[in-house]
Design a protein around this motif. Structure first.
Motif, short mmCIF file in Angstrom:
data_model
loop_
_atom_site.label_atom_id
_atom_site.label_comp_id
_atom_site.label_asym_id
_atom_site.label_seq_id
_atom_site.Cartn_x
_atom_site.Cartn_y
_atom_site.Cartn_z
N SER A 1 58.06 38.12 24.78
CA SER A 1 58.30 37.36 26.01
C SER A 1 57.44 37.87 27.16
O SER A 1 56.89 37.09 27.95
CB SER A 1 59.78 37.45 26.40
N ILE A 2 57.30 39.20 27.26
CA ILE A 2 56.48 39.80 28.32
C ILE A 2 55.02 39.38 28.16
O ILE A 2 54.35 38.99 29.13
CB ILE A 2 56.62 41.34 28.31
N LEU A 3 54.51 39.43 26.93
CA LEU A 3 53.12 39.04 26.69
C LEU A 3 52.93 37.54 26.92
O LEU A 3 51.85 37.11 27.36
CB LEU A 3 52.69 39.43 25.27
N ILE A 4 53.94 36.75 26.64
CA ILE A 4 53.86 35.31 26.92
C ILE A 4 53.77 35.07 28.43
O ILE A 4 52.98 34.24 28.89
CB ILE A 4 55.07 34.58 26.31
N ILE A 5 54.57 35.80 29.21
CA ILE A 5 54.52 35.67 30.68
C ILE A 5 53.12 36.02 31.19
O ILE A 5 52.56 35.31 32.03
CB ILE A 5 55.58 36.58 31.33
N ILE A 6 52.56 37.12 30.68
CA ILE A 6 51.21 37.52 31.10
C ILE A 6 50.20 36.44 30.72
O ILE A 6 49.29 36.12 31.50
CB ILE A 6 50.83 38.86 30.45
N SER A 7 50.37 35.84 29.54
CA SER A 7 49.46 34.77 29.09
C SER A 7 49.58 33.54 29.99
O SER A 7 48.57 32.88 30.29
CB SER A 7 49.76 34.39 27.64
N ILE A 8 50.80 33.22 30.43
CA ILE A 8 51.00 32.08 31.34
C ILE A 8 50.28 32.35 32.66
O ILE A 8 49.62 31.45 33.22
CB ILE A 8 52.50 31.83 31.57
N PHE A 9 50.38 33.58 33.17
CA PHE A 9 49.64 33.94 34.39
C PHE A 9 48.15 33.73 34.19
O PHE A 9 47.46 33.23 35.08
CB PHE A 9 49.92 35.40 34.77
N MET A 10 47.64 34.12 33.03
CA MET A 10 46.21 33.98 32.74
C MET A 10 45.80 32.50 32.69
O MET A 10 44.70 32.14 33.10
CB MET A 10 45.87 34.66 31.42
N ALA A 11 46.70 31.66 32.18
CA ALA A 11 46.41 30.23 32.13
C ALA A 11 46.41 29.62 33.53
O ALA A 11 45.53 28.81 33.89
CB ALA A 11 47.44 29.52 31.25
N ILE A 12 47.36 30.04 34.37
CA ILE A 12 47.44 29.50 35.74
C ILE A 12 46.22 29.93 36.56
O ILE A 12 45.71 29.15 37.39
CB ILE A 12 48.74 29.97 36.42
N ARG A 13 45.70 31.15 36.32
CA ARG A 13 44.56 31.61 37.13
C ARG A 13 43.32 30.74 36.91
O ARG A 13 42.46 30.67 37.77
CB ARG A 13 44.24 33.07 36.83
N ILE A 14 43.24 30.07 35.75
CA ILE A 14 42.10 29.19 35.50
C ILE A 14 42.05 28.08 36.55
O ILE A 14 40.98 27.70 37.03
CB ILE A 14 42.17 28.58 34.08
N LEU A 15 43.24 27.58 36.94
CA LEU A 15 43.31 26.51 37.95
C LEU A 15 42.83 27.00 39.31
O LEU A 15 42.11 26.29 40.02
CB LEU A 15 44.75 26.00 38.04
N PHE A 16 43.22 28.21 39.69
CA PHE A 16 42.79 28.76 40.98
C PHE A 16 41.31 29.13 40.97
O PHE A 16 40.62 29.00 41.99
CB PHE A 16 43.64 29.98 41.35
N TYR A 17 40.82 29.57 39.81
CA TYR A 17 39.40 29.93 39.69
C TYR A 17 38.50 28.72 39.97
O TYR A 17 37.41 28.86 40.53
CB TYR A 17 39.13 30.48 38.29
#
Length: 427
Positions: free
Chosen positions: A174-190
């Motif tokens: 679950s923790i690694l999934i949360i980190i992965s979701i953050f990584m996916a969201i950062r693509i939008l801000f990038y």
């Protein structure tokens, strides 16, 4: 850019770095080490897996930095964000497959993450450089690093609490999934960070351009010093973690907590190191850090002489190591800025980062092989104190750092006066 556009771009930079920072921190704060340990991956293999990321950066960052100059920084950067995300997701998928697939899939994921980070980090500073006004550049990058690492520490402390209450594979996933979701969201801000400098076709080949960079006076000798120092220090935090796991029998949450002290020390090191560079110059920072590394490694070997709780002593040493490592990184990038010319700036800084990553990767790789081949007796003593094979590695590293004192002359500011200035190491 208008002032409003610039402020928006700076906000997007902060969000992008903050959302992706936790993934980078997980390689050094003990989170992935604890996760791999939970999967029963052998300690020597864990060292090798964690070393794969900087080794991959070592291989790919120079050619990818060169490509970014004429294909576009964000074009390469976007691929990098996707590669990093996919690589991190593979770390989660590995845990639901049979054990004999663990090492292969985790290794593949880390290599993909390393390629992605090489795509992004290789041109990150070049992308941000025209956006941030020179008069606020130092303050902004200091705030940027402080922000994403502080967020990383807070979230990791929360994860530690959850792991302590519910220590299970599902929680790690679950923790690694949360980190992965953050990584996916950062693509939008990038996507909302503007690329102000248009791609320029290369005038010369990668090899010829690289030869021009190598010919910069004093530069390759300085990069050699950085490579050697990193080779003998980069794997030490992971070795600390393995001592805590296999020798001191700390719990996995205690290992992650102490790993976060490394990041806390780094935050203090950025502040202290930056002030020392501004006031004293890089010469004295390098001297402080060089002997600081050696002193910390020696004290770690003597930990059983400490009369109090061993976890307190180990935590203090880990915090101090993070402080020295961060201050040393600032001094290295400061010296780099003084040495490189205006032309080929991305490739010149890429060469430094390549050798830095190579030293970090080889540090973990060689340590892993030493442990795997049982080249150091797992039970030995020094001055009557019990030692392990991990302590043997620390003794070798500490000795080499002391012997490397003669290489301080490779640093230009040690033999001649150089102006003090600094740039961010990556974010």
């Amino acid at each position: 850019m208008t002032e409003a556009e610039r402020k928006k771009a700076m906000k997007m930079i902060l969000l992008t770095a903050s959302l992706g920072g936790l993934a980078f921190l997980s390689f050094n704060n003990g989170l992935l080490l604890a996760y791999f340990s939970y999967l029963n991956v052998p300690s020597a293999t864990i060292l090798l897996l964690l070393a794969s990321m900087p080794l991959t950066q070592f291989v790919f960052i120079l050619p990818l930095s060169f490509l970014a100059d004429f294909l576009g920084k964000k074009f390469i950067g976007n691929f990098g964000l996707i590669f990093s995300l996919f690589g991190y997701v593979l770390l989660i998928i590995a845990s639901i497959l049979p054990e004999n697939f663990y090492t292969l899939l985790i290794g593949t994921g880390i290599v993909l993450f390393g390629i992605g980070s090489a795509m992004t980090l290789g041109n990150w500073f070049a992308l941000l450089h025209p956006i941030i006004p020179e008069k606020v550049r130092g303050r902004f990058f200091g705030r940027l690093r402080l922000t994403w690492q502080s967020i990383g520490i807070i979230l990791t402390l929360f994860f530690i609490y959850i792991l302590e209450q519910f220590p299970s594979l599902g929680i790690y996933q679950s923790i690694l999934i949360i980190i992965s979701i953050f990584m996916a969201i950062r693509i939008l801000f990038y996507q909302q960070i503007p690329e102000l400098e248009k791609p320029v076709p290369p005038k010369e080949s990668l090899f010829k351009t690289l030869m021009n960079v190598i010919a910069i006076p004093d530069y390759i000798s300085f990069c050699s010093y950085c490579f050697l120092l990193t080779l003998f220090t980069a794997a030490c935090p992971q070795i600390f973690n393995l001592i805590e796991k296999d020798v001191l029998s700390f719990s996995k949450t205690e290992i992650v907590f102490i790993g976060n002290l490394l990041i806390v020390g780094a935050l203090a090191g950025f502040v202290l190191g930056g002030r020392m560079v501004d006031k004293l110059g890089t010469k004295y920072v390098f001297m402080f850090c060089h002997f600081g590394f050696a002193a910390i490694l020696i004290m770690f070997l003597l930990r059983s002489l400490f009369p109090g709780e061993i976890i307190l002593f180990v935590g203090i040493l880990t915090l101090l190591f993070g402080l020295v490592q961060a201050a040393c990184g600032l001094a290295m990038t400061s010296e780099t800025l003084v040495l490189i010319p205006q032309e080929n700036k991305s490739l010149a800084t890429g060469l430094w980062f390549t050798l830095y990553s190579g030293g970090a990767g080889l540090s973990g790789f060689l340590s892993s092989k030493v442990l795997e081949l049982n080249l150091i007796n797992p039970d030995w003593s020094m001055f009557g104190l019990p030692m392990s094979s991990y302590d043997g590695l620390l003794l070798m590293f500490g000795t080499m750092v002391l012997l490397m004192t003669v290489t301080l002359g490779l640093i230009p500011s040690m033999v001649k006066k150089a102006p003090a200035a600094w740039i961010p190491q990556s974010t």
